[in-house]
Every structure is written in structure tokens, then in C-alpha cells.
Design an enzyme around this catalytic site. Structure first.
Site, PDB file in Angstrom:
ATOM      1  N   ASP A   2      -4.352   2.514   2.664  1.00  0.00           N
ATOM      2  CA  ASP A   2      -5.196   1.432   3.189  1.00  0.00           C
ATOM      3  C   ASP A   2      -6.670   1.627   2.828  1.00  0.00           C
ATOM      4  O   ASP A   2      -7.548   1.570   3.688  1.00  0.00           O
ATOM      5  CB  ASP A   2      -5.037   1.316   4.714  1.00  0.00           C
ATOM      6  CG  ASP A   2      -3.613   1.014   5.135  1.00  0.00           C
ATOM      7  OD1 ASP A   2      -2.871   0.464   4.312  1.00  0.00           O
ATOM      8  OD2 ASP A   2      -3.251   1.325   6.279  1.00  0.00           O
ATOM      9  N   ASP A  23      -0.558   0.375  -0.136  1.00  0.00           N
ATOM     10  CA  ASP A  23      -1.201  -0.880   0.309  1.00  0.00           C
ATOM     11  C   ASP A  23      -2.724  -0.755   0.230  1.00  0.00           C
ATOM     12  O   ASP A  23      -3.448  -1.142   1.151  1.00  0.00           O
ATOM     13  CB  ASP A  23      -0.803  -1.213   1.752  1.00  0.00           C
ATOM     14  CG  ASP A  23       0.707  -1.305   1.936  1.00  0.00           C
ATOM     15  OD1 ASP A  23       1.405  -1.633   0.961  1.00  0.00           O
ATOM     16  OD2 ASP A  23       1.186  -1.041   3.052  1.00  0.00           O
ATOM     17  N   ARG A  62       3.277  -6.249  -1.991  1.00  0.00           N
ATOM     18  CA  ARG A  62       4.320  -6.595  -1.027  1.00  0.00           C
ATOM     19  C   ARG A  62       3.667  -7.439   0.070  1.00  0.00           C
ATOM     20  O   ARG A  62       2.461  -7.340   0.308  1.00  0.00           O
ATOM     21  CB  ARG A  62       5.002  -5.360  -0.458  1.00  0.00           C
ATOM     22  CG  ARG A  62       4.104  -4.364   0.273  1.00  0.00           C
ATOM     23  CD  ARG A  62       4.913  -3.193   0.802  1.00  0.00           C
ATOM     24  NE  ARG A  62       4.113  -2.236   1.564  1.00  0.00           N
ATOM     25  CZ  ARG A  62       4.637  -1.251   2.283  1.00  0.00           C
ATOM     26  NH1 ARG A  62       5.959  -1.097   2.339  1.00  0.00           N
ATOM     27  NH2 ARG A  62       3.864  -0.414   2.954  1.00  0.00           N
ATOM     28  N   TRP A  83       2.382  -8.558   3.391  1.00  0.00           N
ATOM     29  CA  TRP A  83       2.037  -8.267   4.783  1.00  0.00           C
ATOM     30  C   TRP A  83       2.209  -9.541   5.600  1.00  0.00           C
ATOM     31  O   TRP A  83       2.651  -9.501   6.749  1.00  0.00           O
ATOM     32  CB  TRP A  83       0.605  -7.733   4.849  1.00  0.00           C
ATOM     33  CG  TRP A  83       0.220  -7.187   6.191  1.00  0.00           C
ATOM     34  CD1 TRP A  83       1.049  -6.895   7.236  1.00  0.00           C
ATOM     35  CD2 TRP A  83      -1.101  -6.852   6.627  1.00  0.00           C
ATOM     36  NE1 TRP A  83       0.329  -6.394   8.299  1.00  0.00           N
ATOM     37  CE2 TRP A  83      -0.996  -6.352   7.956  1.00  0.00           C
ATOM     38  CE3 TRP A  83      -2.360  -6.914   6.041  1.00  0.00           C
ATOM     39  CZ2 TRP A  83      -2.108  -5.935   8.687  1.00  0.00           C
ATOM     40  CZ3 TRP A  83      -3.465  -6.497   6.763  1.00  0.00           C
ATOM     41  CH2 TRP A  83      -3.336  -6.014   8.070  1.00  0.00           C
TER      42      TRP A  83
END
Length: 324
Positions: free
Chosen positions: A152, A173, A229, A231
Site C-alpha cells: 500500500d 496493491d 485487481r 478493490w
């Protein structure tokens, strides 16, 4: 800060500026120098000195050094630019894990914010969420910055944002949130050692005008990763004219274990190249843009950037008083 240093940096900035938005007023110049030769020794102190509900441009010039600070630009302090002279010389660093809104090294809540030639890093490493940069204000622009963490890295939260010539590094991510953002000529470096995602965009309804566009970027890494992907169920990510090394897995995208999202996400590629751009084995629920479809994503118009992305100021003035 010596006058010669200021003159050299300002001259370099004026040469580097190529943005169409004009600034007609002089910016208030504030200097940060750890050695005590500037207006402040800490970046946060310089931010704190900007008046609430500020209407003037503040240009905070940070002399090279390693600044161990946890920075917040409050929502009531717009029109601030923070700049180093080169990213690898002006480093803002912190080491903290925790929730995504609590762990960032650098948090931007204000609108009309700019950052240039800074390294912003969270050195926590693997094992937990550890955000380096959170951007939650509208009309924020980053030029020539290095943003790094592991999980993150960049919380691209809300608002319209522009990133140009930035280096962004992480594993899981590491570009995520629900902003409307254009990444132009950025270098994305994934530390993933398997199939972690580079992006996790959070658009949650078809009515939201948000999404990430990567234009003329470069993707490298240590092993393998997917491009993104979802969220949010209506996650929107576009890669255009981007070099993809073989770090990008052939399937390209992941549905995060929820097949229902395959019919609602918008994952597209346009004229990307390199060994990771081969579309033969891409998942069937992603696709390629046509030339006509791509036009929306190839300029700053998608974020209204021509009206708010500012040039480097060409005139400066000093603050009338130095705040303690």
C-alpha cells in the site's frame, strides 16, 4: 540557504517547467534547511506557518537532506508546493505500519498541492500496511518524485491528481484508492515475488468519474505481478503506450476472488509494448481500447488538468514575517 543555491535551483525549475497552466502572482518563498540556514529546519514547521484558508501560493524549498518527519498538509492550507532540488537528495522518511489513513509518511488533505523532486518513503517493509503517501485533496500534482514502500505504497484516495516522471515502488496493491488520476511517464517497480497486484482501484459505482490512467509509463520488477485487481466492483484502470517487462504475468489482471466483478470492472490496455504486453493470454474480461476510445485517456483533459496544473512560479517574494 545561500543566495547562489536559491538562484541555481530556481533557474533549473524554470527550465524544467513545461505545463500550460499559468501562474500570474508571485509565490511566497520559504526555505527549509536542517543546518539552520533557512527559514525553518523542519518541513512540517514550514507547513504550519502557512495561514489557514490561505489564498496565496507558497513555495517551500527544501534543501537536500534526510528528513525524518511524518508530514500532514491540512485541508485548510491550499496552494502549497513543496520542492527539493533532486529526489534522491531530499528524502522524507518514516517507519510505521497500521491502517491506511494512519500510517502514511506524507498526507495531503489540502487542495491545489504540488510536490517536486522529493523522495517520500515508508521503510517498514513486508508484513503489514505501510503507506508512504496519502493524497486526499483535489488538484494535486507530483513531478519527479520517488514514492516507495512495500504494501500500500501510494494511497491515491480522492480528488483529481497528476503524477509525472515519478518512480513508484511497492509489492502489494501499491497504487490504490478511488481518485481520478493520470500517471504520465512514471516508472512502476514491483517488488512482488508472485502474483501481487500493482493497482487496486476502488471505483464503486458506474456513476463515479474516477480511475487510474498510466500513459507512457514503464513497468519493471523483481519477479512477477498482475497489473491490477478490483478493490471496488467498478474498478477502472487503463495502461496506454506503456512498456511492460516480463514481470507482468500473461493473464494481466485478477478478480480478487470475486467472479461477479469480472462484468463490472473496466481494465483496458492501448498500444502497450514489451514482453509483458502480449495480450494472447489476458483474461477475457479485460480488453484493448480502440483509437477512438483511447483519446479520452491520452491527455490531461480526463482530469481537467489544463485548468489547474501549475507551472513553476517565475516570481518570488519572501514571507513578511518568520513564524516561530
Amino acid at each position: 540557504m545561500a543566495p547562489a543555491y536559491v538562484c541555481m535551483i530556481l533557474f533549473m525549475f524554470m527550465l524544467a517547467s513545461s505545463h500550460s497552466a499559468a501562474v500570474t502572482s508571485a509565490a511566497i518563498l520559504v526555505t527549509v534547511d536542517q543546518s539552520g540556514n533557512g527559514d525553518y529546519e523542519k518541513i512540517q514547521d514550514a507547513i504550519n506557518a502557512v495561514p489557514s484558508d490561505n489564498k496565496e501560493l507558497f513555495f517551500i524549498m527544501v534543501k537536500p537532506g534526510i528528513y525524518k518527519e511524518k508530514i500532514v498538509v491540512p485541508a485548510d492550507k491550499p496552494f502549497i508546493t513543496i520542492s527539493g532540488s533532486k529526489a534522491n537528495g531530499t528524502i522524507i522518511t518514516w517507519n510505521e505500519s497500521g491502517e491506511i489513513f494512519e500510517s502514511p509518511t506524507f498526507t495531503v488533505l489540502a487542495s491545489d498541492f504540488g510536490a517536486r523532486y522529493l523522495t517520500i518513503q515508508n521503510t517498514y517493509g513486508p508484513g503489514a500496511k505501510a503507506v508512504a503517501l496519502r493524497v486526499s485533496g483535489d488538484r494535486a500534482a507530483f513531478f519527479g518524485c520517488r514514492i516507495s514502500s512495500y504494501q500500500d505504497t501510494l494511497l491515491d484516495d480522492t480528488g483529481r491528481h497528476y503524477y509525472k516522471n515519478c518512480y513508484i515502488e511497492g509489492a502489494v496493491d501499491f497504487i490504490f484508492g478511488n481518485a481520478a488520476s493520470l500517471f504520465e511517464r512514471c516508472h512502476l517497480h514491483t517488488l512482488s515475488e508472485g502474483d501481487a497486484a500493482i493497482t487496486a482501484q476502488r471505483r464503486e459505482s458506474p456513476s463515479e468519474d474516477t480511475g487510474f490512467t498510466f500513459l507512457g509509463c514503464k513497468i519493471t520488477g523483481v519477479r512477477t505481478a498482475v497489473l491490477g485487481r478490483p478493490w471496488g466492483a467498478y474498478s477502472r484502470v487503463v495502461f496506454a503506450l506503456t512498456y511492460m517487462s516480463n514481470v507482468v504475468l500473461p493473464q494481466g489482471w485478477d478478480d480478487w476472488g470475486d467472479v461477479s466483478k469480472q462484468s463490472t470492472v473496466f481494465y483496458r490496455e492501448y498500444k502497450c509494448y514489451g514482453p509483458g504486453a502480449n495480450a494472447e493470454k489476458r483474461v477475457g474480461w479485460s480488453g484493448k481500447l480502440t483509437d477512438n476510445e483511447a483519446q479520452l485517456f491520452l491527455t490531461k483533459n480526463m482530469i481537467g488538468g489544463k485548468s489547474w496544473i501549475r507551472s513553476i512560479p517565475t516570481r518570488f517574494k519572501k514571507a513578511s514575517t518568520k513564524h516561530a
